[in-house]
Write an enzyme that holds these catalytic residues in place. Structure first.
Site, mmCIF file in Angstrom:
data_model
loop_
_atom_site.group_PDB
_atom_site.id
_atom_site.type_symbol
_atom_site.label_atom_id
_atom_site.label_comp_id
_atom_site.label_asym_id
_atom_site.label_seq_id
_atom_site.Cartn_x
_atom_site.Cartn_y
_atom_site.Cartn_z
ATOM 1 N N GLY A 19 7.150 -6.171 -3.625
ATOM 2 C CA GLY A 19 5.788 -6.132 -3.106
ATOM 3 C C GLY A 19 4.817 -5.336 -3.963
ATOM 4 C CG ASP A 64 16.194 5.849 3.181
ATOM 5 O OD1 ASP A 64 14.958 6.027 3.196
ATOM 6 O OD2 ASP A 64 16.816 5.352 4.151
ATOM 7 C CG ASN A 86 4.109 1.148 -2.786
ATOM 8 O OD1 ASN A 86 3.152 0.515 -2.339
ATOM 9 N ND2 ASN A 86 5.333 0.615 -2.867
ATOM 10 C CE1 TYR A 151 1.580 0.267 8.101
ATOM 11 C CE2 TYR A 151 -0.565 -0.514 8.855
ATOM 12 C CZ TYR A 151 0.331 -0.274 7.831
ATOM 13 O OH TYR A 151 -0.019 -0.568 6.537
ATOM 14 N N PRO A 181 -5.979 -0.660 0.981
ATOM 15 C CG PRO A 181 -3.868 -1.554 0.537
ATOM 16 C CD PRO A 181 -4.618 -0.262 0.658
ATOM 17 N N GLY A 182 -6.929 -3.804 2.505
ATOM 18 C CA GLY A 182 -6.844 -4.602 3.714
ATOM 19 C C GLY A 182 -5.564 -5.415 3.670
ATOM 20 C CG PHE A 189 1.492 -9.868 7.145
ATOM 21 C CD1 PHE A 189 0.618 -9.700 8.208
ATOM 22 C CD2 PHE A 189 1.169 -9.290 5.925
ATOM 23 C CE1 PHE A 189 -0.565 -8.990 8.052
ATOM 24 C CE2 PHE A 189 0.002 -8.576 5.758
ATOM 25 C CZ PHE A 189 -0.872 -8.425 6.828
#
Length: 236
Positions: A19, A64, A86, A151, A181-182, A189
């Site tokens: 990603g 992790d 990130n 979230y 970011p949007g 998702f």
């Protein structure tokens, strides 16, 4: 993998195996040596090969970042000029449907891991009098929505953390940026979601590059990037 040399700036990226993290690694590889951090060693190895082909010297750290002890053991003492926090997870569901495990995992990755990773590498930046901490936030850090109790809460935390840390370390020569970011076309998702209108991970990576490559006297502290419109598919 070959450990990073210090002839170029060294960037450490969490969540680098896929990603947005993967895209950030590719964006910085031509100009930075890299320390790639994620849980999946095999996926990290693939990203490392891509980055090495772009000129980066790469070190992979399979850990992790929820694990405070292991994160400290693996990252403390590493030479890091740019830290990109990130790693993140999202579970979008109403509060009364969310399990304790889902709640705690989001808090552990999106909030607590910021402490574990940043605490391990920031002292070196301060001691050298230079460095940059870049955090991937979200427009959910200033908005709210149904299903976002956890979230959005964690991303609101990111905004407060980033600005407070910026004020604490800027006089030591360390910059702190937060990229918000949007919607981004990633596997956060659920399957079946229409993502054709969303930002691509490389768009967020370009925003990171803009922030960390700014002149030394200039700080890009907050940078919001959005899709133009959910009614208009991407043209690229």
């Amino acid at each position: 993998m070959t450990p990073p040399a210090h002839s170029r700036a060294v960037a450490l990226i969490t969540g680098a195996s896929r990603g947005i993290g993967h895209a950030i690694a590719l964006r910085l590889a031509p100009t930075h040596d890299l320390i790639l951090v994620a849980r999946d060693a095999s996926r990290l190895a693939v990203v490392a090969q891509e980055c090495e082909s772009l000129g980066a010297s790469v070190q992979c750290v399979a850990v992790d970042v929820q694990n405070a002890l292991l994160t400290a053991q693996r990252l403390t003492g590493l030479h890091v000029d740019v830290l990109v926090n990130n790693a993140g997870v999202a579970v979008m569901k109403p509060f009364l449907e969310m399990t304790a495990e889902e709640w705690h995992r989001q808090v552990d990755v999106n909030v607590n891991a910021l402490y574990h990773v940043t605490r391990a590498v920031l002292p070196g930046m301060v001691a050298r009098g230079r460095g940059h901490v870049c955090i991937i936030g979200s427009t959910a850090g200033r908005n709210t929505f149904v299903g976002g109790t956890c979230y959005a809460g964690t991303k609101h935390f990111v905004m407060g953390f980033a600005e407070s840390l910026m004020l604490e370390v800027r006089d030591a020569g360390v910059g702190v940026s937060v990229i918000t970011p949007g919607s981004v076309d990633t596997d956060l998702f659920p399957a079946g979601t229409n993502r054709t209108w969303m930002l691509e991970p490389k768009n967020v990576a370009d925003a990171v590059g803009f922030a960390v490559e700014a002149p030394a006297h200039m700080l890009v502290h907050r940078l919001e990037v959005r899709p133009l419109s959910p009614k208009r598919p991407r043209t690229s």
